[in-house]
Scaffold this active site. Sequence first.
Site, PDB file in Angstrom:
ATOM      1  N   ARG A 246       0.826  -1.212   0.000  1.00  0.00           N
ATOM      2  CA  ARG A 246       0.000   0.000   0.000  1.00  0.00           C
ATOM      3  C   ARG A 246       0.856   1.256   0.000  1.00  0.00           C
ATOM      4  O   ARG A 246       0.540   2.243  -0.684  1.00  0.00           O
ATOM      5  CB  ARG A 246      -0.937  -0.021   1.207  1.00  0.00           C
ATOM      6  CG  ARG A 246      -2.090  -0.995   1.039  1.00  0.00           C
ATOM      7  CD  ARG A 246      -2.886  -1.202   2.312  1.00  0.00           C
ATOM      8  NE  ARG A 246      -3.995  -2.127   2.054  1.00  0.00           N
ATOM      9  CZ  ARG A 246      -4.700  -2.761   2.983  1.00  0.00           C
ATOM     10  NH1 ARG A 246      -4.402  -2.567   4.261  1.00  0.00           N
ATOM     11  NH2 ARG A 246      -5.677  -3.566   2.645  1.00  0.00           N
ATOM     12  N   GLY A 342      -7.479  21.668 -21.504  1.00  0.00           N
ATOM     13  CA  GLY A 342      -8.641  21.959 -22.341  1.00  0.00           C
ATOM     14  C   GLY A 342      -8.851  20.875 -23.394  1.00  0.00           C
ATOM     15  O   GLY A 342      -8.672  19.690 -23.133  1.00  0.00           O
ATOM     16  N   GLU A 366      -5.046  -3.694  -5.248  1.00  0.00           N
ATOM     17  CA  GLU A 366      -4.397  -3.780  -3.926  1.00  0.00           C
ATOM     18  C   GLU A 366      -5.273  -3.146  -2.837  1.00  0.00           C
ATOM     19  O   GLU A 366      -4.777  -2.485  -1.920  1.00  0.00           O
ATOM     20  CB  GLU A 366      -2.991  -3.177  -3.958  1.00  0.00           C
ATOM     21  CG  GLU A 366      -2.046  -4.014  -4.819  1.00  0.00           C
ATOM     22  CD  GLU A 366      -0.596  -3.915  -4.402  1.00  0.00           C
ATOM     23  OE1 GLU A 366      -0.310  -3.692  -3.217  1.00  0.00           O
ATOM     24  OE2 GLU A 366       0.264  -4.086  -5.279  1.00  0.00           O
TER      25      GLU A 366
END
Length: 386
Positions: A246, A342, A366
């Site tokens: 993580r 844009g 995960e």
Amino acid sequence: MSLDPETLAQFLETLDRFVRERLIPNEERVADGDAIPPELVQEIREMGLFGMSIPEEHGGIGLTMAEEVQAALVLGQASPVFRSLVGTNNGIGSQGIIIDGTPEQKAHYLPQLASGEMIASFALTEPDAGSDAGSLRCSARLDGDHYVLNGTKRFITNAPHAGLFTVFARTDPDSKSAAGVTAFLVEAGTPGLHLGPRDRKMGQKGSHTCDVILEDCRVPASAIIGGPDRLGQGFKTAMKVLDRGRLHISAVCVGAAERLIRDSLAYAMERRQFGEPIAEKQLVQAMLADSRAEAYAARCMIEETARRKDAGLSVSTEAACCKMYASEMVGRVADRAVQIHGGAGYMAEYAVERFYRDVRLFRIYEGTTQIQQLVIARNMIREASG
């Protein structure tokens, strides 16, 4: 054991140069061809990136968590596809062996993983089971001194190229929870192990996933990570590697966000409207400032949590906080990057269009954002209950 500051600085400087000079210029080629060229894979091997977090005694660089985060912040500046190639060898594909493997398993597999000679894959998710490990249906039946595996694994990263699969299977058919799950090391080419066709994905072209199908696949009891004594302990092994994974993914998210911010700022300073660069427009400045502040907040969270993990503290809640915040943050940054560009941001000739699709996955794999929320809240309740 951490590297000395000078060696770490040299490694990160070399990695940064490699990212800028070799990886970023090849991003479009990789996306268009849906493959990383073999010569580039070889350069990645020679850089030692397959073994960043594998201990030095097994041929890796042996980075600490804090050092690995710094490397991931740099590597994350390029297309996530490159990080994905080496990610399983450094993370979920190797850490189970590093933490719980037998001496024989470590000696046999880790040097091959560290060199990139062998690609590792982590086969947990199934068609009806991912976050809910209690629903795992892949079975492992004891037959003499072997186990016979049957089941299907889904969305398995690097499976088309893997030489080694960590397969999670239910060895206790009566168990309805993760407690009856065992982790097996299954080599590619083992009879009964088959691969499905490559998945067609929204983004991250060049990073490949597919089903892993097990049909009466026989493996010896010694293939259990940690040996037969760790029967039924597979999910505990998986949980042990999650904090590191993580934090690694969180750092990659920040790297990607910093790349998007850099590209957006450069575009805003060049693109002119109403007689001046759009970077002078306060509403554009607000988007740039919001992105910069959020990316900085995520970086600080991750670096601090990595230091705590290296100090031996429990960081389960903090790592989940990092994964949740960083993956959501990079999605917002990517959205603003497209907006700042844009109409150009919607065109494939600009990297922000590809990154906008690529980073969407970070909020899913995960552990989804929603799973991180559950982990954080349940840990809070548990701690408050004493």
